[in-house]
Scaffold this motif. Structure first.
Motif, PDB file in Angstrom:
ATOM      1  N   ASN A 183     -32.244 -18.757 -13.765  1.00  0.00           N
ATOM      2  CA  ASN A 183     -32.552 -17.511 -14.448  1.00  0.00           C
ATOM      3  C   ASN A 183     -31.906 -17.552 -15.839  1.00  0.00           C
ATOM      4  O   ASN A 183     -30.715 -17.866 -15.949  1.00  0.00           O
ATOM      5  CB  ASN A 183     -31.968 -16.356 -13.616  1.00  0.00           C
ATOM      6  CG  ASN A 183     -32.286 -15.013 -14.210  1.00  0.00           C
ATOM      7  OD1 ASN A 183     -32.355 -14.859 -15.429  1.00  0.00           O
ATOM      8  ND2 ASN A 183     -32.493 -14.038 -13.346  1.00  0.00           N
ATOM      9  N   PRO A 184     -32.648 -17.261 -16.922  1.00  0.00           N
ATOM     10  CA  PRO A 184     -32.066 -17.341 -18.275  1.00  0.00           C
ATOM     11  C   PRO A 184     -30.832 -16.458 -18.463  1.00  0.00           C
ATOM     12  O   PRO A 184     -30.018 -16.716 -19.360  1.00  0.00           O
ATOM     13  CB  PRO A 184     -33.201 -16.856 -19.188  1.00  0.00           C
ATOM     14  CG  PRO A 184     -34.443 -17.003 -18.379  1.00  0.00           C
ATOM     15  CD  PRO A 184     -34.065 -16.877 -16.946  1.00  0.00           C
ATOM     16  N   ASP A 185     -30.667 -15.457 -17.623  1.00  0.00           N
ATOM     17  CA  ASP A 185     -29.473 -14.593 -17.740  1.00  0.00           C
ATOM     18  C   ASP A 185     -28.288 -15.117 -16.936  1.00  0.00           C
ATOM     19  O   ASP A 185     -27.187 -14.571 -17.037  1.00  0.00           O
ATOM     20  CB  ASP A 185     -29.805 -13.172 -17.254  1.00  0.00           C
ATOM     21  CG  ASP A 185     -30.900 -12.550 -18.097  1.00  0.00           C
ATOM     22  OD1 ASP A 185     -30.943 -12.861 -19.306  1.00  0.00           O
ATOM     23  OD2 ASP A 185     -31.713 -11.780 -17.547  1.00  0.00           O
ATOM     24  N   ASP A 186     -28.527 -16.137 -16.154  1.00  0.00           N
ATOM     25  CA  ASP A 186     -27.456 -16.635 -15.284  1.00  0.00           C
ATOM     26  C   ASP A 186     -26.606 -17.657 -16.054  1.00  0.00           C
ATOM     27  O   ASP A 186     -26.822 -18.868 -15.981  1.00  0.00           O
ATOM     28  CB  ASP A 186     -28.079 -17.275 -14.032  1.00  0.00           C
ATOM     29  CG  ASP A 186     -27.015 -17.682 -13.022  1.00  0.00           C
ATOM     30  OD1 ASP A 186     -25.817 -17.611 -13.359  1.00  0.00           O
ATOM     31  OD2 ASP A 186     -27.396 -18.072 -11.907  1.00  0.00           O
ATOM     32  N   GLU A 187     -25.617 -17.136 -16.786  1.00  0.00           N
ATOM     33  CA  GLU A 187     -24.816 -18.011 -17.652  1.00  0.00           C
ATOM     34  C   GLU A 187     -24.004 -19.029 -16.852  1.00  0.00           C
ATOM     35  O   GLU A 187     -23.775 -20.148 -17.318  1.00  0.00           O
ATOM     36  CB  GLU A 187     -23.891 -17.168 -18.529  1.00  0.00           C
ATOM     37  CG  GLU A 187     -24.677 -16.326 -19.528  1.00  0.00           C
ATOM     38  CD  GLU A 187     -23.799 -15.656 -20.564  1.00  0.00           C
ATOM     39  OE1 GLU A 187     -22.573 -15.737 -20.443  1.00  0.00           O
ATOM     40  OE2 GLU A 187     -24.377 -15.051 -21.483  1.00  0.00           O
ATOM     41  N   GLN A 206     -20.087 -23.717 -22.447  1.00  0.00           N
ATOM     42  CA  GLN A 206     -20.774 -22.665 -23.211  1.00  0.00           C
ATOM     43  C   GLN A 206     -21.170 -23.178 -24.607  1.00  0.00           C
ATOM     44  O   GLN A 206     -22.306 -22.973 -25.057  1.00  0.00           O
ATOM     45  CB  GLN A 206     -19.837 -21.462 -23.344  1.00  0.00           C
ATOM     46  CG  GLN A 206     -20.483 -20.253 -23.957  1.00  0.00           C
ATOM     47  CD  GLN A 206     -19.459 -19.176 -24.266  1.00  0.00           C
ATOM     48  OE1 GLN A 206     -18.362 -19.473 -24.756  1.00  0.00           O
ATOM     49  NE2 GLN A 206     -19.796 -17.942 -23.970  1.00  0.00           N
ATOM     50  N   TYR A 210     -25.037 -23.545 -26.073  1.00  0.00           N
ATOM     51  CA  TYR A 210     -25.537 -22.969 -27.340  1.00  0.00           C
ATOM     52  C   TYR A 210     -26.198 -24.059 -28.192  1.00  0.00           C
ATOM     53  O   TYR A 210     -27.235 -23.844 -28.809  1.00  0.00           O
ATOM     54  CB  TYR A 210     -24.406 -22.317 -28.140  1.00  0.00           C
ATOM     55  CG  TYR A 210     -23.881 -21.029 -27.550  1.00  0.00           C
ATOM     56  CD1 TYR A 210     -24.613 -20.303 -26.606  1.00  0.00           C
ATOM     57  CD2 TYR A 210     -22.647 -20.519 -27.958  1.00  0.00           C
ATOM     58  CE1 TYR A 210     -24.115 -19.123 -26.072  1.00  0.00           C
ATOM     59  CE2 TYR A 210     -22.151 -19.335 -27.427  1.00  0.00           C
ATOM     60  CZ  TYR A 210     -22.886 -18.645 -26.479  1.00  0.00           C
ATOM     61  OH  TYR A 210     -22.401 -17.477 -25.958  1.00  0.00           O
ATOM     62  N   GLU A 213     -29.500 -25.180 -26.752  1.00  0.00           N
ATOM     63  CA  GLU A 213     -30.520 -24.147 -26.989  1.00  0.00           C
ATOM     64  C   GLU A 213     -30.979 -24.199 -28.449  1.00  0.00           C
ATOM     65  O   GLU A 213     -32.166 -24.106 -28.739  1.00  0.00           O
ATOM     66  CB  GLU A 213     -29.970 -22.761 -26.640  1.00  0.00           C
ATOM     67  CG  GLU A 213     -29.875 -22.541 -25.125  1.00  0.00           C
ATOM     68  CD  GLU A 213     -29.122 -21.268 -24.741  1.00  0.00           C
ATOM     69  OE1 GLU A 213     -29.099 -20.944 -23.546  1.00  0.00           O
ATOM     70  OE2 GLU A 213     -28.542 -20.604 -25.629  1.00  0.00           O
ATOM     71  N   LYS A 220     -36.745 -21.648 -22.487  1.00  0.00           N
ATOM     72  CA  LYS A 220     -37.111 -20.807 -21.339  1.00  0.00           C
ATOM     73  C   LYS A 220     -38.325 -21.395 -20.625  1.00  0.00           C
ATOM     74  O   LYS A 220     -38.366 -21.517 -19.426  1.00  0.00           O
ATOM     75  CB  LYS A 220     -37.397 -19.380 -21.806  1.00  0.00           C
ATOM     76  CG  LYS A 220     -36.109 -18.609 -22.055  1.00  0.00           C
ATOM     77  CD  LYS A 220     -36.384 -17.178 -22.395  1.00  0.00           C
ATOM     78  CE  LYS A 220     -35.058 -16.488 -22.715  1.00  0.00           C
ATOM     79  NZ  LYS A 220     -35.247 -15.160 -23.278  1.00  0.00           N
TER      80      LYS A 220
END
Lengths: 227, 122
Positions: A183-187, A206, A210, A213, A220
């Motif tokens: 899930n794109p929100d699941d960091e 992290q 970045y 990305e 996505k």
């Protein structure tokens, strides 16, 4: 990372900041073996290449902020990192320690000339012994964002990232989160995916995410190709 | 902190950079944290590093361990034991030798070594 903003700096496009980072790596390679694979030796570049003074110490205590990571004194050619980031305390701090150094080097390369040439800044310039920039972990004025971008580009140069990606994934094709069932929100899951590369580059998961990305290696969904 | 001790930190930093070691790399080789090494280099430690650590630093950087131990304000590890082994005669010898030049001391040391070698021969 953030800062008390003493001065304002002009807008710099991401591409220009990346060119500055590449330029620094190019200068390093003129007198040292070129960096053929990660990690980028940012500590060597700082002390042996740029010949800046470097200290690890109690910045939080001396500057009176409990979220200080690093600071730079242009006049003294001095970069300091807070002792809380010492990676020998905890090896998981290595990425943040290196990123903080690269961030301060970013101020040196991107902002020093501008501030030295600004007469209004020069009047105030480090006269009271305080640093030009105090880089903290909360709030982000534009010069801090620029230094972060510089750090990202210098620690994870485009070419090395693509090479490492190809070695890892078997091709230079991007990866769609949907294909990884992330899930794109699941960091947490995203960082876990990026960790093998992060370890090679000695950056945090992290920071690696970045960069991947930004380079569109993690997307996505994969855009349909014409050919 | 003595004058020598104030010079010790910057000397370590200069020699470390001359050899191409980053702060963290050199700290790792010496067996201390980079935070501690940074404090030593800036002369901000209350007590100098131990003789054993100074010896390690000097050896890594190709410098004289005994000289560096003295600069750091420490005494070489073996000297305490040597003095304690002859608590009266050894300090007496050192006091008698006080004031001699380095060259005179070296000559004296060589004579003592020669004498000991002769005595040890069967």
């Amino acid at each position: 990372m953030s800062a008390r903003s003493k001065y304002s700096v002009p807008f710099l496009h991401h591409k220009v900041i990346e060119e500055h980072a590449e330029m620094l790596l190019g200068e390093w390679a003129l007198e040292h073996p070129a960096i053929a694979e990660p990690p980028v030796p940012i500590e060597d570049i700082l002390e042996l290449g740029l010949k800046l003074d470097f200290e690890i110490g109690d910045l939080r205590g001396t500057l009176g902020h409990d979220d200080v990571l690093g600071a730079i004194w242009f006049g003294d050619r001095l970069i300091k990192v807070d002792q809380s980031l010492d990676p020998t305390r905890n090896s998981r701090l290595l990425g943040r320690y290196r990123f903080t150094i690269a961030h301060e080097v970013g101020h040196w390369r991107l902002h020093r000339q501008h501030l030295m040439n600004d007469p209004s800044a020069a009047m105030l310039f480090e006269q009271d012994g305080t640093p030009a920039f105090v880089c903290r972990s909360t709030a982000k004025p534009s010069e801090e964002k620029q230094a972060d971008i510089f750090a990202s580009c210098v620690l994870m140069p485009r070419r090395l990232v693509f090479e490492a990606w190809e070695e890892w994934r078997g091709s230079r094709d991007e990866v769609a989160l949907a294909d990884l069932a992330i899930n794109p929100d699941d960091e947490i899951a995203l960082d876990a995916f990026c960790r093998p590369l992060a370890e090679r580059f000695e950056v945090s998961a992290q920071a690696m995410r970045y960069r991947l990305e930004k380079l569109e290696l993690i997307v996505k969904e994969v855009e349909p190709r014409l050919f | 902190m003595s004058n020598d001790q104030q010079h010790f930190g910057p000397l370590v930093r200069q020699k470390r950079l001359d050899k191409g070691y980053s702060l963290r790399k050199f700290a790792e080789l010496v067996g201390v944290s980079p935070t501690y090494l940074s404090l030593v280099e800036k002369g901000k430690v209350e007590r100098p590093p131990t003789a054993e650590r100074v010896r390690k630093m000097a050896e890594l950087l190709g410098e004289s361990p005994d000289q560096w131990i003295a600069l750091a304000g420490r005494v070489p590890e073996d000297l305490n034991e040597i003095i304690r082994s002859e608590p009266e005669a050894m300090p007496e010898l050192l006091r008698a030798a006080k004031g001699l030049t380095a060259e005179e001391l070296r000559k004296l040391a060589r004579r003592l070594e020669k004498k000991r070698d002769e005595e040890e021969k069967p």
